[in-house]
Design an enzyme around this catalytic site. Sequence first.
Site, mmCIF file in Angstrom:
data_model
loop_
_atom_site.group_PDB
_atom_site.id
_atom_site.type_symbol
_atom_site.label_atom_id
_atom_site.label_comp_id
_atom_site.label_asym_id
_atom_site.label_seq_id
_atom_site.Cartn_x
_atom_site.Cartn_y
_atom_site.Cartn_z
ATOM 1 N N ASP A 8 0.862 -1.184 0.000
ATOM 2 C CA ASP A 8 0.000 0.000 0.000
ATOM 3 C C ASP A 8 0.901 1.237 0.000
ATOM 4 O O ASP A 8 2.115 1.133 -0.242
ATOM 5 C CB ASP A 8 -0.995 -0.042 1.174
ATOM 6 N N CYS A 65 2.909 -3.454 4.141
ATOM 7 C CA CYS A 65 2.081 -2.310 4.518
ATOM 8 C C CYS A 65 2.734 -1.726 5.759
ATOM 9 O O CYS A 65 3.848 -2.134 6.105
ATOM 10 C CB CYS A 65 0.609 -2.674 4.705
ATOM 11 N N THR A 67 2.228 -1.830 9.151
ATOM 12 C CA THR A 67 2.519 -2.799 10.215
ATOM 13 C C THR A 67 2.696 -4.220 9.679
ATOM 14 O O THR A 67 3.123 -5.102 10.423
ATOM 15 C CB THR A 67 1.363 -2.867 11.222
ATOM 16 N N HIS A 98 9.086 -24.138 8.833
ATOM 17 C CA HIS A 98 7.972 -24.761 9.573
ATOM 18 C C HIS A 98 6.604 -24.541 8.933
ATOM 19 O O HIS A 98 5.730 -25.391 9.059
ATOM 20 C CB HIS A 98 7.912 -24.221 11.009
ATOM 21 N N HIS A 133 5.534 -30.860 10.227
ATOM 22 C CA HIS A 133 5.023 -29.557 9.795
ATOM 23 C C HIS A 133 4.059 -29.687 8.604
ATOM 24 O O HIS A 133 3.164 -28.870 8.437
ATOM 25 C CB HIS A 133 6.185 -28.632 9.433
#
Length: 143
Positions: A8, A65, A67, A98, A133
């Site tokens: 963004d 973005c 955060t 993982h 996994h």
Amino acid sequence: MKIGICNDHAGVEYKNRLVEYLTGKGYEMVNFGTDTTDSMDYPDVAHPLATAVENGEVELGIAFCGTGNGMAMALNHHQGIRAGLCWSVEIGKLIKQHNNANVLVMPARFIPFETVLEITDAWLGEEFEGGRHQGRIDKIPCK
Ligand code: RB5
């Protein structure tokens, strides 16, 4: 390898710098993000990137973005996406080893660009470990 990338307005600079870096390393980059710093809504670019990963148009994805959380939330709504939010090299390695993350998400406003390069190299350089996994990631999609 073809990698899709999206961002963004908070991630334009890091997207551009990372595209230049990865193109220089021989990756083919496909840009799904905005190219201006005008405020925009991250789901509008996250969903097209997720669809491109799901249908094989690109092998992997990278998203920025502010955060990283908005992108991760939108991307992970797609059944075929395992988007991992990363802010350290160790987490970058672990989301491949993982979780076999097929999209790497980073918080453009909270980590220096040098860390972006280190995380990206770590994630691209690792292999999925499979084994226990595999069973776990098989349980992620909602039936
Ligand atoms: C934009 O201001 C910011 O909200 C966005 O980049 C992101 O952090 C959302 O999760």
